[in-house]
Design a protein around this motif. Sequence first.
Motif: not given
Length: 192
Positions: A144-157
């Motif tokens: 991963a290029p950095h820790l701010d890489v994002e994903g989407h989760d139905a529970w948490r957004g």
Amino acid sequence: MTQKGRRNLNDTSRRRRSEIFGEEEDNRFAFPAIGDERTMLADVLAAQRATLELKCRGLNAELARRAAEPSTLSLLGLIRHLADVERRWFRTVLAGQDAPPRFSCAQDPDGDFDGAVPDAAVIAGAWQAWREEVAFADAYVAEAPHLDVEGHDAWRGRVSLRWVLIHMVEEYARHNGHADLLRERIDGARGL
């Protein structure tokens, strides 16, 4: 307090509860306590994973032994559950893969625990799945290029890799507490 109820401080045969488990040198937490955030989070998560393995070491069919009726909680169930948790957060949420859970589903939401039976193939499959998911997660974190890489989760957004790593440490720490009690019930082994 009676003499019988007091601990004899000169009794060198007694040890703290946390020092009893395992006789070999324990290097799970030997990593530096300073450094960059990604390395520290990955090291703490690796130590928690190693703790789960330690709690399960030397057991086979006993891994499926239940905590107490009516609970289906077992060490084998924890291995299966954590394989699914690793899969969910790293493969599905962060990597965006279509990767349904290995051991549970909508029709059997507790399949990770209910299906944890004392069968050699079930045990081997659980360890293989867990190791595959841990390897994927480790590779994902490293690349991963950095820790701010994002994903989407139905529970948490929206969630970041940073949040997932923190959540995984919490998830393992909680379940390692369960593993402490489960292992002690199986053979009396205690400790960190």
